[in-house]
Design a protein around this motif. Structure first.
Motif, short mmCIF file in Angstrom:
data_model
loop_
_atom_site.label_atom_id
_atom_site.label_comp_id
_atom_site.label_asym_id
_atom_site.label_seq_id
_atom_site.Cartn_x
_atom_site.Cartn_y
_atom_site.Cartn_z
N ARG A 141 -71.14 -44.56 -44.10
CA ARG A 141 -71.19 -43.09 -44.22
C ARG A 141 -70.32 -42.41 -43.18
N LEU A 142 -70.28 -43.00 -41.98
CA LEU A 142 -69.38 -42.47 -40.97
C LEU A 142 -67.92 -42.69 -41.36
N ALA A 143 -67.65 -43.84 -41.98
CA ALA A 143 -66.28 -44.11 -42.42
C ALA A 143 -65.84 -43.11 -43.48
N ASP A 144 -66.78 -42.71 -44.36
CA ASP A 144 -66.46 -41.71 -45.37
C ASP A 144 -66.05 -40.39 -44.73
N ARG A 145 -66.52 -40.16 -43.52
CA ARG A 145 -66.19 -38.92 -42.80
C ARG A 145 -64.99 -39.12 -41.86
N GLY A 146 -64.40 -40.32 -41.95
CA GLY A 146 -63.20 -40.56 -41.15
C GLY A 146 -63.47 -41.13 -39.78
N HIS A 147 -64.69 -41.63 -39.56
CA HIS A 147 -65.02 -42.20 -38.25
C HIS A 147 -65.14 -43.71 -38.39
N ASP A 148 -64.27 -44.41 -37.69
CA ASP A 148 -64.29 -45.88 -37.72
C ASP A 148 -65.19 -46.36 -36.57
N THR A 149 -66.37 -46.87 -36.90
CA THR A 149 -67.34 -47.27 -35.88
C THR A 149 -67.73 -48.73 -36.06
N GLU A 150 -68.19 -49.31 -34.95
CA GLU A 150 -68.65 -50.70 -35.00
C GLU A 150 -69.80 -50.88 -34.03
N ILE A 151 -70.98 -51.13 -34.57
CA ILE A 151 -72.12 -51.52 -33.75
C ILE A 151 -72.38 -52.99 -34.03
N ARG A 152 -72.25 -53.81 -33.00
CA ARG A 152 -72.39 -55.24 -33.17
C ARG A 152 -73.81 -55.68 -32.81
N GLN A 153 -74.32 -56.65 -33.57
CA GLN A 153 -75.59 -57.27 -33.21
C GLN A 153 -75.42 -58.79 -33.30
N ALA A 154 -76.27 -59.50 -32.56
CA ALA A 154 -76.20 -60.96 -32.57
C ALA A 154 -77.57 -61.53 -32.19
N ILE A 155 -77.73 -62.81 -32.49
CA ILE A 155 -78.95 -63.54 -32.16
C ILE A 155 -78.60 -64.59 -31.11
N ARG A 156 -79.44 -64.69 -30.11
CA ARG A 156 -79.24 -65.72 -29.09
C ARG A 156 -80.58 -66.40 -28.80
N HIS A 157 -80.72 -67.64 -29.21
CA HIS A 157 -81.89 -68.42 -28.85
C HIS A 157 -81.49 -69.89 -28.75
N GLY A 158 -82.43 -70.78 -28.65
CA GLY A 158 -82.13 -72.19 -28.38
C GLY A 158 -81.29 -72.87 -29.43
N ASP A 159 -81.29 -72.35 -30.67
CA ASP A 159 -80.54 -72.98 -31.75
C ASP A 159 -79.16 -72.37 -31.97
N THR A 160 -78.80 -71.40 -31.15
CA THR A 160 -77.50 -70.73 -31.34
C THR A 160 -76.35 -71.66 -30.97
N PRO A 161 -75.39 -71.87 -31.87
CA PRO A 161 -74.27 -72.79 -31.58
C PRO A 161 -73.45 -72.31 -30.38
N ASP A 162 -72.81 -73.26 -29.69
CA ASP A 162 -72.00 -72.94 -28.52
C ASP A 162 -70.86 -71.98 -28.87
N SER A 163 -70.30 -72.14 -30.06
CA SER A 163 -69.19 -71.27 -30.45
C SER A 163 -69.62 -69.81 -30.52
N GLU A 164 -70.84 -69.58 -31.02
CA GLU A 164 -71.35 -68.20 -31.10
C GLU A 164 -71.67 -67.67 -29.71
N ARG A 165 -72.14 -68.53 -28.83
CA ARG A 165 -72.43 -68.10 -27.46
C ARG A 165 -71.15 -67.68 -26.74
N ARG A 166 -70.09 -68.44 -26.94
CA ARG A 166 -68.82 -68.08 -26.32
C ARG A 166 -68.29 -66.77 -26.89
N ALA A 167 -68.49 -66.57 -28.19
CA ALA A 167 -68.02 -65.33 -28.82
C ALA A 167 -68.76 -64.12 -28.24
N MET A 168 -70.01 -64.30 -27.89
CA MET A 168 -70.78 -63.18 -27.33
C MET A 168 -70.26 -62.78 -25.95
#
Length: 942
Positions: A141-168
């Motif tokens: 809806r913000l993009a429809d108004r011309g606003h390019d936004t990015e809210i990132r979310q992620a999960i981090r627990h004991g099963d999270t792969p190393d590649s995802e941890r490095r990306a965070m």
């Protein structure tokens, strides 16, 4: 009323909802939101206006404005009422607003702004999926108004792969979902902890499931460490199911300020919407006679009724009290009624992650008719299609009942339909009281463990690893957490002696110092650390591998293992026992394993030694799996019994049944409860039922087995009875100089000794001094398997025994061997922190010393009378104690004959009495004329 269209003015979107449905409260909440957030919300939830009473559910209406104003708040509301979304809505609104306003500068800075902590990995995964929808929808809806936004979310627990941890690390999520254990690791991660400095919101979900155990204690200290790491004080939001007391939960959530030995809680608003859902609850029983009705008939009727309920609903969730029970119920449903893998499933903690996730997906999508479970689905994933919950047997607390049945109709506006099916007479009473009190708004209290030294050891070690600290700052951080608000200087010194290995002989036992203490002054007058004042006490880490040891060994969930069972005098291995089951066994106890019966003798490390036995089992195989009856609900059971007995005395069974029919019980339950208490009153007399002001002790002589049994009717729950029975047995052993056996249940306990020994149990109870029971517990626990097991758990939590070191992993069985070599060493030391914590945890958290003191105080003050009875056969209320039969007859197979024999003997004595007069001879305090004299039990047409 405010016109809803006005709230969305300028959005160029037409909405299909009645503008007259937005009330002032909704308008106030909607008006706070970013237009795109507001637009998304109305599109998503406009269809539920009639069901919710507005665009927002009560917890959302209460919480969103508070969070928007950066107020700490606890949101207490039933499952399915939208409380978790209430926590995130204002947060996402704030993040999107700031992201849009700073779009020209690249948006929000890198860093975590919102930390979401849940007790379950699956819950973190579920929240991530559920958050993706609003984040994507608002961004569109913000993009429809011309606003390019990015809210990132992620999960981090004991099963999270190393590649995802490095990306965070490269691109930190704005919203991070994690668990208490992983948060503690992140706080000591040199790189990742920097991303936590930006945290402005902390959401703790399902906080009621954390507060009463050491996972919650650990989390509470981690939150105080986060408080001191962040650039500002994060707003804390707690989400809780129906729980009591809310003030305690709020203080547990937000902590306080510890200064000069005083503790001042931080401000916290409470959004109390615990009773906003409509419940349709009822207790059912397959028969009005759970003794003389054959077990296979009871089981057949139960399964037929369960199939009928499943067939009449879209998705049914069935809770049993054991994992094996969940499996057996499902197996029977498939064998008898044609269910298969496509339309039914089972879910519990012993199953693989892949299997559980597959079942969870079926529940979310509604592609399953029935799922059976033990406790694993009490928390967690949304189940929008579940429209019925069936609880088999007692869930042991009102809070658990409401949490489980709340899985049905998982949205506000839908009635929660729950059926409780009781298959045992004792649990029939529990469940009747539970449903009655639930309708009245009663909730069991949560008790928070206090001053746990093992958790303190972990957290102080973690703080020291992060750099040299002022000792006062470390102690204040610890004391700011609610569980440590009363942490004394003596307890701190006890902890420091352990952490600095200041007990003689520790290093010889490979228990090395973890921190050092320094007053920051040197002989030349220069101080060691420029950042601190001369003479200022400091704390720092010891050892080059400190960080590695900490990161690979922390956590509070104990490892467990199965124990090999051997027959004494030979090498024959006869099977394995779950370690938790061993907690329930004392020398002389009898149990079944692999179809054979054995008497427990002793344990050595990871082996148990037994003797073959022909005696009746004293501890059923399911015992360790069962949750204990809550102490508060036990007190309510006693109050219920008091009123029911008064009804019987005043108007007989007919009046009692009329009173019971006002409760959510079916007719079978009404008649079964009435019959049991009428027989009890007639058999023992008017004082034969325990009440809030009476404790009943009955003595039964078993000449065939040459045993004397004392049945103590104390319906305060198994933890209370486990504790009180240990004190009583300890005294009895001293008085009678004999081997004493104990069997424990939720509604009382049994003490057994040889027939040629006799002890006045009532006098033993009356003689217990409430002020000295703690020291008596210590004496009774010394040298027991229970103490050794909990010492291992606490030594591991305290990092005295390392689970992982230099690539080597020590199993729970190996940890136990190490613990047994250390416990005698610890016992010879003065106030050794790990052993002191072991005693504290067992006595306070596991054996309910607080409740025991409360009751013993009342006994000593004369507010509770201890009444003695001598009988030839157990009374009806003692049948369960006498047999310790399984409370779920779907699972029990071996107690029918004993129950029928007891009942026949009771009825024979009542017939001999002619239906009038006192109870059997030997009763002290019994007397009076029996109500409803000469009237056959339950013969009237009411």
């Amino acid at each position: 009323m405010t016109d809803g269209r006005d709230l969305l003015a300028g959005t160029d979107t037409d909405y299909d909802f009645d503008p007259g449905t937005v009330d002032i409260a909704d308008a106030d909440v909607l008006d706070r939101l970013e237009p795109s957030v507001r637009e998304w919300w109305v599109e998503q939830f406009g269809e539920y206006v009639g069901a919710n009473g507005g665009f927002f559910t009560p917890p959302q209406r209460g919480a969103i404005p508070l969070i928007d104003e950066r107020e700490n708040c606890l949101v207490a509301s039933p499952t399915g009422s939208g409380k978790t979304l209430s926590a995130f809505t204002a947060i996402l609104d704030d993040l999107f607003r700031r992201e849009r306003e700073r779009a020209a500068e690249g948006g929000l800075d890198d860093g975590v702004y919102c930390l979401y902590v849940s007790p379950l990995k699956s819950l973190a995964n579920d929240i991530a999926r559920n958050l993706a929808e609003p984040i994507d929808g608002i961004a569109e809806r913000l993009a429809d108004r011309g606003h390019d936004t990015e809210i990132r979310q992620a999960i981090r627990h004991g099963d999270t792969p190393d590649s995802e941890r490095r990306a965070m690390l490269e691109s930190p999520p704005h919203v991070l979902n994690t668990t208490p254990e992983t948060l503690a690791i992140l706080l000591n991660s040199p790189k990742f902890k920097k991303t936590l400095r930006s945290v402005e919101y902390v959401v703790v979900d399902e906080i009621h499931s954390l507060a009463d155990n050491k996972r919650g204690t650990h989390l509470s200290v981690s939150l105080e460490r986060l408080e001191r790491l962040c650039d500002g004080s994060p707003t804390r939001i707690g989400c809780s199911a129906t729980v009591e007391p809310l003030s305690t939960m709020a203080r547990f959530l937000v902590g306080g300020e510890a200064e000069s030995g005083s503790w001042t809680p931080r401000d916290c608003e409470i959004v109390d919407t615990r009773f906003v859902r409509d419940f349709d609850l009822k207790l059912e029983c397959p028969t009005d006679d759970l003794i003389d009705t054959p077990r296979d008939v009871v089981a057949d009727r139960f399964h037929d009724r369960l199939h009928e309920l499943i067939d009449g609903h879209e998705n049914t969730l069935v809770f049993t009290n054991t994992r094996s029970g969940a499996e057996r119920v499902l197996t029977t449903l498939r064998e008898r009624y044609g269910y298969d893998e496509t339309d039914s499933g089972c879910h519990h903690g012993s199953m693989s992650t892949e299997h559980r996730e597959a079942i969870e997906e079926k529940l979310k999508s509604g592609d399953v008719d029935v799922v059976t479970t033990s406790t694993s689905l009490e928390l967690g994933i949304d189940m929008p299609h579940v429209d019925l919950v069936v609880q088999v047997g007692s869930p042991k607390s009102v809070a658990s009942l409401l949490q489980r049945v709340g899985r049905a109709g998982h949205r506000l506006g839908r009635t929660v339909e729950g059926r409780v099916i009781a298959l045992d007479r004792d649990e029939l009473v529990e469940c009747a009281v539970m449903l009655q009190r639930a309708e009245e708004g009663f909730v069991d209290r949560v008790f928070v463990p206090e001053n746990a030294q093992d958790v303190a050891a972990q957290q102080v070690y973690g703080m020291a690893i992060n750099g040299v600290k002022r000792e006062a700052d470390v102690r204040d951080t610890l004391a700011s957490a609610y569980p440590y608000r009363n942490y004394s200087a003596a307890e701190w010194e006890q902890l420091m002696r352990y952490l600095t290995a200041d007990h003689e002989g520790m290093e010889e036992k490979n228990a090395y110092a973890k921190v050092w203490r320094d007053t920051n002054d040197a002989p030349d007058g220069e101080h060691h650390y420029e950042a601190f004042d001369v003479g200022e006490p400091l704390i720092g880490k010891r050892g080059r591998l400190a960080r590695v040891i900490y990161m690979t060994n922390i956590g509070t969930i104990p490892d467990s293992f199965t124990i090999d069972v051997y027959v004494r005098g030979g090498d024959e291995r006869v099977g394995q026992l779950d370690e938790a089951y061993l907690d329930t066994l004392e020398s002389g106890d009898v149990f079944q394993l692999g179809g054979s019966t054995y008497q427990y003798s002793y344990r050595r490390g990871s082996k148990v030694y037994v003797d073959p036995s022909s005696q009746r089992p004293t501890v059923p195989s399911w015992f360790s799996e069962r949750l204990p009856l809550s102490y508060d609900l036990g007190r309510e059971v006693l109050a219920f019994q008091d009123e029911l007995v008064d009804r019987l005395a005043a108007g007989g069974p007919a009046d009692a049944r009329r009173w019971l029919r006002r409760l959510p019980l079916d007719e079978n339950a009404v008649r079964a409860i009435t019959r049991m208490f009428d027989e009890q009153r007639r058999y023992l007399g008017p004082d034969g039922v325990s009440t809030p002001d009476r404790l009943v002790v009955e003595q039964v002589l078993d000449r065939a087995e040459y045993r004397r049994h004392y049945h103590v009717h104390s319906a305060y729950g198994r933890e209370f009875n486990d504790g009180l029975s240990r004190l009583v047995a300890y005294r009895c052993t001293q008085r009678a100089n004999a081997n004493v056996q104990v069997a424990v249940a939720d509604n009382g306990f049994t003490v057994t000794m040889p027939l040629n020994r006799k002890v006045d149990i009532a006098d033993v109870i009356a003689s217990l001094d409430p002020e000295s029971v703690y020291s008596e517990f210590r004496a009774a626990l010394e040298g027991t398997d229970l103490l050794q097991r909990y010492f291992r758990i606490n030594a591991t939590r305290s990092l005295m025994i390392l689970k992982r070191y230099k690539g080597y992993e020590k199993s729970a069985a190996q940890q136990q061997v190490s613990a047994e070599m250390l416990v005698s060493f610890a016992a010879d030391l003065d106030s050794f922190a790990v052993l002191e914590e072991t005693y504290r945890e067992i006595i306070e958290d596991k054996l309910n010393v607080g409740g025991i003191r409360e009751v013993l105080d009342a006994v000593r003050a004369g507010d509770i009378e201890v009444v003695r009875h001598e009988v030839d056969a157990p009374s009806p209320r003692a049948f369960g104690l006498a047999t310790l039969s399984a409370s779920d007859t779907v699972l029990a197979e071996d107690e029918d004959a004993a129950l029928e024999e007891f009942h026949a003997r009771v009825m024979e004595e009542l017939d001999d009495e002619g239906g009038t007069g006192d109870g059997p001879g030997g009763t002290e305090g019994a007397g009076g004329v029996l109500a409803d004299s000469g009237t056959p039990v339950d013969s009237d047409p009411d």
